[in-house]
Write an enzyme that holds these catalytic residues in place. Sequence first.
Site, PDB file in Angstrom:
ATOM      1  N   SER A  29       0.881  -1.224  -0.031  1.00 58.67           N
ATOM      2  CA  SER A  29      -0.040  -0.118  -0.018  1.00 58.67           C
ATOM      3  C   SER A  29       0.652   1.182   0.109  1.00 58.67           C
ATOM      4  CB  SER A  29      -0.922   0.134   1.140  1.00 58.67           C
ATOM      5  OG  SER A  29      -1.811  -0.976   1.158  1.00 58.67           O
TER       6      SER A  29
ATOM      7  N   THR B 245      -1.237   4.602   3.292  1.00 56.81           N
ATOM      8  CA  THR B 245      -2.093   5.222   2.284  1.00 56.81           C
ATOM      9  C   THR B 245      -2.333   6.584   2.449  1.00 56.81           C
ATOM     10  OG1 THR B 245      -3.301   3.235   1.902  1.00 56.81           O
ATOM     11  CG2 THR B 245      -4.131   5.058   0.917  1.00 56.81           C
TER      12      THR B 245
ATOM     13  N   ASP C 106      -8.849  -3.962   2.900  1.00 58.78           N
ATOM     14  CA  ASP C 106      -7.703  -4.663   3.009  1.00 58.78           C
ATOM     15  C   ASP C 106      -7.624  -5.486   3.899  1.00 58.78           C
ATOM     16  OD1 ASP C 106      -4.858  -5.083   1.998  1.00 58.78           O
ATOM     17  OD2 ASP C 106      -4.240  -4.257   3.958  1.00 58.78           O
TER      18      ASP C 106
ATOM     19  N   HIS D 170      -6.725  -9.684   3.904  1.00 62.95           N
ATOM     20  CA  HIS D 170      -5.891 -10.373   4.700  1.00 62.95           C
ATOM     21  C   HIS D 170      -6.053 -11.477   5.618  1.00 62.95           C
ATOM     22  CE1 HIS D 170      -2.348  -7.962   3.329  1.00 62.95           C
ATOM     23  NE2 HIS D 170      -2.974  -6.789   3.590  1.00 62.95           N
TER      24      HIS D 170
ATOM     25  N   ASP E 293      -5.798   0.825  -4.186  1.00 65.39           N
ATOM     26  CA  ASP E 293      -4.370   0.586  -4.377  1.00 65.39           C
ATOM     27  C   ASP E 293      -3.818  -0.604  -5.004  1.00 65.39           C
ATOM     28  OD1 ASP E 293      -4.983  -0.686  -2.018  1.00 65.39           O
ATOM     29  OD2 ASP E 293      -3.489   0.388  -0.756  1.00 65.39           O
TER      30      ASP E 293
HETATM   31 MG    MG Z   1      -4.329   1.641   3.273  1.00 63.72          MG
HETATM   32 ZN    ZN Z   2      -2.576  -5.034   2.704  1.00 57.89          ZN
END
Ligand code: MG
Ligand code: ZN
Length: 377
Positions: free
Chosen positions: A87, A140, A265, A269, A307
């Site tokens: 990221s 980010t 995200d 994960h 991303d």
């Molecule tokens: Mg992020």
């Molecule tokens: Zn990640």
Amino acid sequence: MGNKIAAIWLLIGLSACGTTNQQVVANLQSVDNPVLAKNVILMIGDGMGLGQITAGMYANGNHLNLERFPIVGLQKTYSYNNLITDSAASATAIACGVKTYNAAIGVNKDTVPVQSILEEAEIKGLKTGLIATSTIVHATPAAFISHQPMRSMYEFIAQDLLDSGIDLFIGGGYKFFNEQRHDEKSLIPKLERKGFTVSSLTHEELEDVNLANTKKLAYFTSNDSPIPEATGRDYLPKASIIAANFLNSHKKQGFFLMIEGSQIDWGGHANDTKYITSEVIDFDKAIGKMLDFAKKDKETLVIITADHETGGFAINPKSRMDSIQGAFTSSYHTGTMVPVFAYGPGSELFSGIYENTDIYHKMRKALGFDRAPVVSQ
Ligand code: MG
Ligand code: ZN
């Protein structure tokens, strides 16, 4: 074509009035390069690939605000040193226009700082803001405001945020700013001296901030990482409206606002389908609010992208709209392209297939940042 004809008429008209050549050139430049967007709202769903969007859409009754966007494109996410980006590198690509190594924050492959579009916006007099559902010093948002060789340098990133000219930030990570820092030196008094109203309230109290008396706003939604939407976090749509209205209150300058749906995200994960869909739906609520703002404002470009994809997420057989059977090929990111959605002035720049770094160049173009200053006599 239309522009060319208009330019010719302009030329004829100006010649008839005895206008100088420089003036004609200046006017031609502004005809060929109109300032397209006054404001840019960039929204990044971390780890939000097509699978995540599709699952979120079905889980939300076969509807997302993303469907309201007229322009859709695809971007290639690979970083300088890895086909599978992290990221930090992808946020740096989008924010600063350079491919760099995984873990880099606002620096190029040789660790040299590169100006971000948010920093350029500040210099050009626009108001600027960052919102995240992670800590505000996470990769980010950090890439838009900080320049550090490693993403884990959270306390240095907090210092960079303090030293920047940003007008608003909302997210977790209070502990990187207060006396819990390793140097035990709180940055809060310094933030206040820079004109920030600093709030470290719970998300329920977000709308209680009196924006009329606020020059700059630092709003900490949690001491560490904010909780998932599924366990009670609800500030993202609210914070997005507050931020857009706050940054737009100085109407002349325009603004640049980046909003991150950080935890899509984390669901990837964790290979947790419900975590993914609840975070996508929450992010999409904020998207709807920003699209409504832009439709009313008419001078705001809204861009939604990711991303990278996380989890190699697929919707497997035996899925139903109300019960997605998610499957994963990885507990890390994958190298698949991710979509880009755009609405508003300049949105046409975002169709097609391009590099993640092109998003930076397209945003600059939409804001007119790539133009040479117009010469007038
Ligand atoms: Mg992020
Ligand atoms: Zn990640």
